[in-house]
Design a protein around this motif. Structure first.
Motif, PDB file in Angstrom:
ATOM      1  N   ASN A  22     -26.002 -21.597 -28.666  1.00 61.39           N
ATOM      2  CA  ASN A  22     -25.184 -20.796 -27.088  1.00 61.39           C
ATOM      3  C   ASN A  22     -24.320 -21.433 -26.904  1.00 61.39           C
ATOM      4  N   ARG A  23     -24.511 -23.321 -27.366  1.00 60.57           N
ATOM      5  CA  ARG A  23     -22.493 -23.780 -27.356  1.00 60.57           C
ATOM      6  C   ARG A  23     -21.499 -23.581 -28.009  1.00 60.57           C
ATOM      7  N   LYS A  24     -21.902 -22.660 -29.139  1.00 59.56           N
ATOM      8  CA  LYS A  24     -21.189 -22.598 -30.007  1.00 59.56           C
ATOM      9  C   LYS A  24     -21.451 -21.547 -31.022  1.00 59.56           C
ATOM     10  N   PRO A  25     -21.511 -20.199 -29.926  1.00 58.24           N
ATOM     11  CA  PRO A  25     -22.291 -19.206 -31.151  1.00 58.24           C
ATOM     12  C   PRO A  25     -21.558 -18.832 -31.831  1.00 58.24           C
TER      13      PRO A  25
ATOM     14  N   TYR B 207     -25.858 -15.802 -33.404  1.00 57.18           N
ATOM     15  CA  TYR B 207     -25.849 -15.824 -32.186  1.00 57.18           C
ATOM     16  C   TYR B 207     -27.117 -15.562 -31.333  1.00 57.18           C
TER      17      TYR B 207
ATOM     18  N   HIS C 102     -25.980  -9.165 -28.983  1.00 56.83           N
ATOM     19  CA  HIS C 102     -25.787 -10.624 -29.366  1.00 56.83           C
ATOM     20  C   HIS C 102     -24.782 -10.719 -28.101  1.00 56.83           C
ATOM     21  N   ILE C 103     -24.075 -12.083 -28.242  1.00 62.50           N
ATOM     22  CA  ILE C 103     -23.708 -12.777 -27.429  1.00 62.50           C
ATOM     23  C   ILE C 103     -22.957 -13.626 -27.891  1.00 62.50           C
ATOM     24  N   GLU C 104     -22.243 -13.522 -27.995  1.00 56.51           N
ATOM     25  CA  GLU C 104     -20.237 -14.144 -28.589  1.00 56.51           C
ATOM     26  C   GLU C 104     -19.862 -15.012 -27.613  1.00 56.51           C
ATOM     27  N   THR C 105     -20.246 -15.106 -26.321  1.00 58.90           N
ATOM     28  CA  THR C 105     -19.283 -15.863 -25.675  1.00 58.90           C
ATOM     29  C   THR C 105     -19.581 -17.372 -25.035  1.00 58.90           C
ATOM     30  N   ALA C 106     -19.334 -18.594 -25.935  1.00 55.19           N
ATOM     31  CA  ALA C 106     -20.436 -19.695 -24.975  1.00 55.19           C
ATOM     32  C   ALA C 106     -20.636 -20.027 -24.495  1.00 55.19           C
ATOM     33  N   LEU C 107     -21.580 -20.425 -24.436  1.00 53.73           N
ATOM     34  CA  LEU C 107     -21.905 -20.989 -23.103  1.00 53.73           C
ATOM     35  C   LEU C 107     -21.476 -22.755 -22.217  1.00 53.73           C
ATOM     36  N   THR C 108     -20.857 -23.030 -21.640  1.00 61.96           N
ATOM     37  CA  THR C 108     -19.665 -23.816 -20.882  1.00 61.96           C
ATOM     38  C   THR C 108     -19.924 -24.074 -19.657  1.00 61.96           C
TER      39      THR C 108
ATOM     40  N   LEU D  12     -22.582 -30.394 -18.703  1.00 67.16           N
ATOM     41  CA  LEU D  12     -22.834 -29.483 -20.110  1.00 67.16           C
ATOM     42  C   LEU D  12     -22.740 -30.927 -21.385  1.00 67.16           C
TER      43      LEU D  12
ATOM     44  N   GLU E 215     -24.356 -32.574 -24.187  1.00 64.60           N
ATOM     45  CA  GLU E 215     -24.466 -33.174 -24.956  1.00 64.60           C
ATOM     46  C   GLU E 215     -24.172 -33.890 -26.054  1.00 64.60           C
TER      47      GLU E 215
END
Lengths: 167, 167
Positions: free
Chosen positions: A60-63, A109, B9-15, B22, B26
């Motif tokens: 999720n952090r780096k799709p 992804y 699918h999702i291409e945007t990173a979780l931020t 976050l 990590e």
DNA sequence: AAATTAAGTCAACAACACTGACATAATCTT
DNA sequence: AAGATTATGTCAGTGTTGTTGACTTAATTT
């Protein structure tokens, strides 16, 4: 000052005099124990474990991360990753897409479900951290971040820096 | 801003916009991963694991601890402790002594060997922490300790406070 | 064309956790 | 004194997460 008994056992506690930073060693243990306990409870209901959490988190952090990149971050073998990753794919939390540049690679992804779960798992951890920071004045945030980063092997700072910032 | 692809699918990173803290989540993961890696290498040669380390650590920090107290701190079952404890006793790192007040209890003490090993395992962790603190001015130490303690469930602060101070 | 690389798979194994059931000895309660 | 409870130990079975080693397939590099 170390007191021995007739049969050779030691009754004196190990303290800062014997080894430095014991207080932080144990605080780190207790903090991590409780930090991971929250998501573990959520995962249990879904029949997932901590390994699934870690995979889901970084995808999720780096799709678009490849399998090899993920192995580098998690520091586990591909056989160990395989089981966990397969389950996440079967349960529709992650999809694999053939790499466009190099078709041997598999880009990972999150699906919508996978994103939702990642958010649900992050929530209690965010809350715990925010609560701990609240008791400090805001300028202290940088101190914590600096300390934690300094605890990581410099050779792996690049892993941290490669993750997206707030954007 | 979350971009969906045709197949979902999702291409945007979780931020940070999606979930708070976050970066600390990590950093905490990476820091703990590397923090435990050092003693793990020493333990491997002795055919011990991380579980042995935890037992040995707390018995050294509070000699005379009973089995029940140890279970409370480690948050594991007695069946899980049994194997590990037996091996530490067999290899002469820990001894059990019948409790003087209540003879049902078994008080746990380190032997000389057990103390030596505990010190050897603590050394790289102390070094890592001292190095991380060095980069901060000394007053910041309290900030780290306060933060880490606040990350622990308040219900368990008593476990931390019951361990001996530098004295 | 041959070598290397990325990923997947099979099999065996080990560490560390779990549940449930039961045993023993000591202490506490009635 | 008898009965209940407590602290610890043990047996058996199971699950998750990790390991090593060997091998396959497909794609890329040399």
């Amino acid at each position: 000052m170390k007191s021995y008994t007739p049969d050779g056992h030691i009754e004196t506690a190990l303290t800062e005099k014997d080894a430095k930073e014991l207080d932080i060693i144990e605080l780190f243990f207790f903090a991590y124990r409780d930090f991971t306990a929250d998501p573990d409870m959520i995962l249990e209901k879904l029949e997932f474990g901590r390994a699934h959490h870690r995979v889901l988190y970084f995808v999720n952090r780096k799709p678009g991360m490849t399998v090899a990149e993920l192995l580098e971050v998690l520091k586990i073998t591909k056989q160990s990753l395989a089981r966990v990753l397969k389950q996440l794919i079967d349960k529709d939390h992650i999809v694999q897409i053939q790499g466009p540049r190099d078709r041997r690679q598999r880009e990972l992804y999150p699906t919508h479900r996978g994103r939702q779960l990642a958010l649900e798992l992050a929530a209690p951890q965010s809350r715990r951290i925010a609560n701990a920071l609240e008791q400090l004045d805001p300028s202290k945030r940088a101190v914590i971040e600096h300390f934690l980063k300094a605890m990581v092997n410099p050779a792996q700072w690049q892993q941290i820096d490669s993750l997206p910032k707030s954007g």
